[in-house]
Design a protein around this motif. Structure first.
Motif, PDB file in Angstrom:
ATOM      1  N   VAL A  36      40.482  46.036  51.273  1.00 34.85           N
ATOM      2  CA  VAL A  36      41.040  45.003  50.403  1.00 34.85           C
ATOM      3  C   VAL A  36      41.458  43.834  51.289  1.00 34.85           C
ATOM      4  O   VAL A  36      42.277  44.010  52.195  1.00 34.85           O
ATOM      5  CB  VAL A  36      42.251  45.542  49.618  1.00 34.85           C
ATOM      6  CG1 VAL A  36      42.838  44.432  48.737  1.00 34.85           C
ATOM      7  CG2 VAL A  36      41.861  46.736  48.777  1.00 34.85           C
ATOM      8  N   PHE A  37      40.855  42.647  51.052  1.00 36.26           N
ATOM      9  CA  PHE A  37      41.223  41.521  51.909  1.00 36.26           C
ATOM     10  C   PHE A  37      41.943  40.405  51.161  1.00 36.26           C
ATOM     11  O   PHE A  37      42.414  39.451  51.771  1.00 36.26           O
ATOM     12  CB  PHE A  37      39.994  40.973  52.636  1.00 36.26           C
ATOM     13  CG  PHE A  37      39.006  40.238  51.755  1.00 36.26           C
ATOM     14  CD1 PHE A  37      39.155  38.869  51.488  1.00 36.26           C
ATOM     15  CD2 PHE A  37      37.927  40.905  51.208  1.00 36.26           C
ATOM     16  CE1 PHE A  37      38.242  38.210  50.705  1.00 36.26           C
ATOM     17  CE2 PHE A  37      37.004  40.241  50.420  1.00 36.26           C
ATOM     18  CZ  PHE A  37      37.161  38.888  50.160  1.00 36.26           C
ATOM     19  N   ASP A  38      42.070  40.546  49.807  1.00 36.75           N
ATOM     20  CA  ASP A  38      42.792  39.489  49.092  1.00 36.75           C
ATOM     21  C   ASP A  38      43.250  40.006  47.744  1.00 36.75           C
ATOM     22  O   ASP A  38      42.516  40.723  47.048  1.00 36.75           O
ATOM     23  CB  ASP A  38      41.902  38.264  48.882  1.00 36.75           C
ATOM     24  CG  ASP A  38      42.665  37.123  48.209  1.00 36.75           C
ATOM     25  OD1 ASP A  38      43.762  36.782  48.711  1.00 36.75           O
ATOM     26  OD2 ASP A  38      42.181  36.605  47.187  1.00 36.75           O
ATOM     27  N   VAL A  39      44.489  39.663  47.388  1.00 37.69           N
ATOM     28  CA  VAL A  39      45.028  39.895  46.043  1.00 37.69           C
ATOM     29  C   VAL A  39      45.668  38.591  45.606  1.00 37.69           C
ATOM     30  O   VAL A  39      46.541  38.054  46.311  1.00 37.69           O
ATOM     31  CB  VAL A  39      46.064  41.045  46.036  1.00 37.69           C
ATOM     32  CG1 VAL A  39      46.628  41.223  44.623  1.00 37.69           C
ATOM     33  CG2 VAL A  39      45.452  42.348  46.524  1.00 37.69           C
ATOM     34  N   TYR A  40      45.223  38.071  44.430  1.00 40.38           N
ATOM     35  CA  TYR A  40      45.674  36.729  44.023  1.00 40.38           C
ATOM     36  C   TYR A  40      46.078  36.737  42.567  1.00 40.38           C
ATOM     37  O   TYR A  40      45.412  37.327  41.711  1.00 40.38           O
ATOM     38  CB  TYR A  40      44.552  35.703  44.238  1.00 40.38           C
ATOM     39  CG  TYR A  40      44.886  34.323  43.713  1.00 40.38           C
ATOM     40  CD1 TYR A  40      45.801  33.500  44.372  1.00 40.38           C
ATOM     41  CD2 TYR A  40      44.302  33.856  42.537  1.00 40.38           C
ATOM     42  CE1 TYR A  40      46.115  32.241  43.884  1.00 40.38           C
ATOM     43  CE2 TYR A  40      44.605  32.593  42.036  1.00 40.38           C
ATOM     44  CZ  TYR A  40      45.519  31.796  42.713  1.00 40.38           C
ATOM     45  OH  TYR A  40      45.831  30.547  42.225  1.00 40.38           O
ATOM     46  N   GLN A  41      47.200  36.043  42.288  1.00 45.81           N
ATOM     47  CA  GLN A  41      47.650  35.784  40.927  1.00 45.81           C
ATOM     48  C   GLN A  41      48.057  34.308  40.859  1.00 45.81           C
ATOM     49  O   GLN A  41      48.848  33.842  41.688  1.00 45.81           O
ATOM     50  CB  GLN A  41      48.856  36.677  40.570  1.00 45.81           C
ATOM     51  CG  GLN A  41      48.522  38.146  40.415  1.00 45.81           C
ATOM     52  CD  GLN A  41      49.759  38.990  40.170  1.00 45.81           C
ATOM     53  OE1 GLN A  41      50.447  39.371  41.099  1.00 45.81           O
ATOM     54  NE2 GLN A  41      50.031  39.271  38.908  1.00 45.81           N
ATOM     55  N   GLY A  42      47.478  33.580  39.904  1.00 44.61           N
ATOM     56  CA  GLY A  42      47.788  32.158  39.835  1.00 44.61           C
ATOM     57  C   GLY A  42      47.103  31.486  38.669  1.00 44.61           C
ATOM     58  O   GLY A  42      46.697  32.115  37.683  1.00 44.61           O
ATOM     59  N   GLU A  43      46.927  30.149  38.839  1.00 45.58           N
ATOM     60  CA  GLU A  43      46.421  29.330  37.738  1.00 45.58           C
ATOM     61  C   GLU A  43      45.018  29.735  37.290  1.00 45.58           C
ATOM     62  O   GLU A  43      44.678  29.683  36.108  1.00 45.58           O
ATOM     63  CB  GLU A  43      46.413  27.857  38.149  1.00 45.58           C
ATOM     64  CG  GLU A  43      47.811  27.316  38.448  1.00 45.58           C
ATOM     65  CD  GLU A  43      47.751  25.871  38.909  1.00 45.58           C
ATOM     66  OE1 GLU A  43      46.618  25.347  38.999  1.00 45.58           O
ATOM     67  OE2 GLU A  43      48.813  25.289  39.159  1.00 45.58           O
ATOM     68  N   GLN A  44      44.167  30.095  38.210  1.00 42.78           N
ATOM     69  CA  GLN A  44      42.769  30.368  37.883  1.00 42.78           C
ATOM     70  C   GLN A  44      42.538  31.797  37.395  1.00 42.78           C
ATOM     71  O   GLN A  44      41.401  32.191  37.139  1.00 42.78           O
ATOM     72  CB  GLN A  44      41.886  30.086  39.105  1.00 42.78           C
ATOM     73  CG  GLN A  44      41.983  28.648  39.583  1.00 42.78           C
ATOM     74  CD  GLN A  44      41.209  28.422  40.865  1.00 42.78           C
ATOM     75  OE1 GLN A  44      40.562  29.320  41.353  1.00 42.78           O
ATOM     76  NE2 GLN A  44      41.271  27.210  41.394  1.00 42.78           N
TER      77      GLN A  44
END
Length: 806
Positions: A751-759
């Protein structure tokens, strides 16, 4: 214990040299540390007499003595001694004589006057000042008036003797006596042993009407024997007794005290002589001391006792500390006329503790500590009474008082001759075994193929068959056991599988920057409250200690983490904020119906603060992910496969920040951030992460220790895959689906990225994986990798409604 070679021959005929005897005793388990000759270095020193003393014309502190050594010759000797008088008989070192310090006597002139010899003190003859009577400790040695002239001083003072210094093991208290050693010698030399003659002529009143003995602490005093001797005359003991006492390292005092010491050395039974008239109401009470009860002992020191100590009291209070030292008020003095002889058995542990607490270890206490012969109390009292009759003109009253609440029962032990051969590795005939045991005064009866052996009371250390086999072996002779090569299957010396595992775990964790600690296996029961454990927690089912040192260490631990938190707490109190520690130890679970706890090996770790900053690495927090990385590295190194970290709940850990560690579906441990309440209970000002792993469960999963694998010949292919899933989807579940869908060519997923946001839609997260594909037998084609990637995307979509992120 110092054993006189000459004295020993009173009890047994010895036809070998002192050195050979020492060797034989040592080989039989009675170690002789040293053998020395008392008259070593002395020659041409004889008894003489001072005929005349004149002042020195040229020196105020010197005198000129005219001395004869045979009644006819005269020798002028100049001396500075002040304790000599005309007519005194003294040791004379003639010209040419040698002394133990290497001094050779020569003709000399002292302040102008010729001197042909030297008058000797005891120290100059090699006798320790502390062993000599007080009147002989300073100045020239004054000999008795009836001393014959021109006798070799070595013979006269009994210095023609060898001393064997024994270094006994704690179980051989029986050899702290001349009779005990004589018994060993008689057995080794196959000769008869003679007991000392004891004939007591009793007359006058009944002893039972003269004294009363009460034992109020029978657990500490199992037997108390008393005799009364009246009309004694206090004087110096005869020279032969003084010489024997000094050879054994005991200073002569007077004939009564010397008799008690002599019998102690001879029979191994410590005795005490009370001034009978100074015993209030002639009543002896053996009881425990009261708290801070005072007593003035023979050394004139005031001491305070406690309830654990045994005292000998009269109607007014303590008159002796049992087994250690007598009291000042009842000691034998020049005015003493009547004696009460004490011969008792005191508890070894009680005497040892009392002597240590009071700083009063003595010859008596040393014997009581090792255990004396409870069956020999009467014999020792009779022997002392016999000698007081002879040496102090005493009258022994009729009868003896023997307070013996529970007479000892002699032990009988079964001995199998076949077992003797099995243990020793050599055949020993049954008749030989019987002879050996009989020679050291064990009673033996045959019972079929076996022997029933009755152990004498002077050998309390012999209680099982193995003890009897040891007795046979040492008397038979260890040197008669033939030398043989080791036989049996050869095995390579190495660590067992479990030992190697623990060794590897320690090395790996130390390599990861952790410090190993070792803490007590006993803990305070309050730790379970401090760890937030509920009342019905299985970890509260503890094994309590019967005799804890303190409340802080009163139960056996069931968890390791509290011990490590105490270490972190102490470090933080000393301004060390960062720390990572681990311990491999045992925990103990109380099992219903079992007297012993169930022991399990556990690994525990605690992380707090940040890693150390270096020139090429920034400091990073030692949080959950740091600890998880350490565990993953450890598991990979020891070959633990199929590891999952699964959401879990534990009252000691922060809700939502704790995971169960599973291997092949079986739980082996817990990892998580500690609960804020736990941190507060331990006074920690940083977040802390803890881990506990049951090592037995870990080993039961079946480790696949790393093995050599050939380096891949064909290149790997990297692909990245980003998907959008619901926020509550577990990453571990996603990884399991990815591996299952991809097949064998997928070798790694990260796992190299976990993202929560506008997109990303609300309530969702974008999670990106790095996939590594590789085959061992071919170069993968782009189409093949793409196909597997599509399979993974479809599987994620099916299981989690995952959408590819665009």
């Amino acid at each position: 214990m110092n054993v006189s070679y000459k004295w020993l021959q009173d009890y047994v005929d010895i036809n070998i040299s002192p050195q050979e005897l020492a060797d034989r005793l040592t080989m039989a388990g009675v170690a002789v540390e040293n053998v020395h000759y008392l008259g070593e270095g002395i020659s041409d020193v004889v008894t003489g007499q001072i005929l005349k003393i004149d002042p020195h014309p040229n020196a105020d502190k010197l005198v000129i003595c005219q001395v004869t050594t045979d009644g006819e010759d005269r020798h002028q000797i100049v001396t500075g001694a002040t304790n000599i008088r005309e007519g005194h008989k003294i040791p004379v070192a003639k010209v040419g004589a040698k002394l133990p310090n290497g001094l050779v006597i020569k003709k000399a002139k002292l302040r102008g006057e010729p001197s042909h010899g030297m008058l000797c003190s005891g120290q100059e003859l090699g006798i320790e000042a502390g062993l000599m009577p007080p009147e002989q400790q300073n100045g020239i040695m004054i000999l008795p008036e009836d001393t014959t002239l021109n006798i070799n001083i070595i013979e006269y003072l009994g210095l023609d003797d060898y001393i064997l210094e024994l270094d006994l093991t704690p179980n051989r208290g029986d050899c702290l006596s001349m009779i005990g050693v004589a018994r060993e010698v008689a057995s080794l030399l196959n000769v008869e042993m003679r007991m000392p003659e004891t004939v007591v002529k009793e007359e006058g009143e009944e002893t039972a009407n003269l004294a009363k003995i009460d034992i109020e602490a029978p657990e500490l005093c199992r037997r108390y024997v008393a005799r009364v001797v009246k009309g004694v005359k206090i004087n110096s003991s005869p020279s032969w007794m003084q010489q024997r006492l000094m050879a054994a390292g005991i200073r002569p005092i007077n004939n009564i005290v010397d008799v008690t010491n002599y019998v102690m050395l001879e029979l191994g039974q410590p005795l005490h002589a009370f001034d009978y008239q100074n015993l209030a109401e002639h009543h002896i009470i053996v009881r425990r001391a009261k708290k801070d009860e005072p007593i003035k002992t023979l050394d004139e020191a005031e001491r305070k006792l406690n309830e654990s100590m045994l005292t000998i009291c009269d109607a007014n209070g303590p008159v002796a500390v049992a087994g250690v030292m007598g009291g000042y008020e009842s000691e034998v003095t020049d005015e003493t006329k009547d004696i009460l002889i004490e011969s008792a058995y005191f508890d070894p542990v009680s005497v040892r503790r009392t002597a240590k607490a009071l700083g009063m270890r003595s010859e008596s206490s040393a014997r009581f500590e090792k255990g004396i012969d409870i069956g020999g109390c009467v014999r020792a009292a009779d022997r002392a009474a016999h000698l007081m009759q002879q040496l102090a003109s005493g009258t022994v009253t009729k009868g003896i008082i023997d307070n013996y609440p529970e007479p000892a029962v002699k032990k009988t032990v079964k001995l199998r001759p076949s077992r003797v051969e099995h243990i020793l590795g050599i055949p020993v005939e049954k008749s030989k075994i019987v002879d050996i045991l009989t020679s050291i005064q064990f009673q033996v009866q045959e019972e079929g193929e076996n022997l029933m052996v009755t152990v004498p009371t002077f050998r309390p250390d012999v209680s099982i068959e193995a003890d009897l086999i040891e007795e046979v072996a040492r008397i038979y002779g260890y040197n008669q056991v033939p030398d043989t090569l080791i036989y049996g299957p050869n095995t390579q010396g190495k660590r067992s599988e479990s030992q190697q595992l623990l060794y590897d775990i320690r090395n790996i964790l130390v390599g990861c920057g952790l410090s190993e600690v070792i803490t007590y296996g006993f803990v305070n029961p309050k730790v379970f409250d401090m760890m937030n454990l509920p009342e019905d927690s299985r970890f509260r089912n503890v094994m309590a200690l019967q005799n804890p040192l303190s409340e802080e260490h009163s139960v056996m631990r069931t968890v390791l983490v509290p011990n490590l938190l105490e270490v972190i707490q102490k470090n933080q109190n000393r301004q060390t904020q960062n720390g990572a520690v681990f311990e491999i130890g045992r925990v103990f679970y109380s099992e219903e119906g079992q007297s012993l706890p169930n022991e399990r090996s556990v690994l525990a770790m605690v992380f707090s603060g940040n890693t150390e900053k270096s020139w090429n690495n920034d400091s990073e927090p030692m949080d959950y992910y740091f600890a998880k990385g350490v565990l993953e590295r450890l598991f990979a190194a020891i070959g633990l496969k199929d590891i999952n970290f699964v959401r879990y709940s534990d009252p000691s850990f922060h809700p939502g920040r704790v995971a169960a560690i599973k291997s092949a579906g079986e739980m082996i441990g817990v990892l998580g951030e500690l609960h804020p309440n736990v941190l507060e209970n331990y006074g920690l000002n940083h977040k802390a992460v803890a881990c506990k792993v049951d090592l037995q469960d870990l080993m039961d999963t079946g480790l696949q220790r790393p093995k050599y694998q050939q380096l891949p010949k064909f290149p790997a292919v990297d692909r990245d895959l980003a998907v959008v899933v619901k926020q509550d989807v577990n990453t571990q579940d996603m990884l399991e689906v990815i591996y299952k869908a991809a097949g064998k060519i997928l070798t790694s997923v990260k796992v190299f990225d976990v993202y929560q946001g506008e997109q990303v839609p609300e309530g969702c997260k974008s999670q990106a994986f790095s996939l590594l594909f590789q085959a061992s037998d071919r170069t993968l084609k782009d189409e093949e990798v793409t196909k597997q990637t599509d399979k993974i995307a479809q599987a994620l979509n099916k299981e989690f409604d995952a959408e590819l992120r665009k």
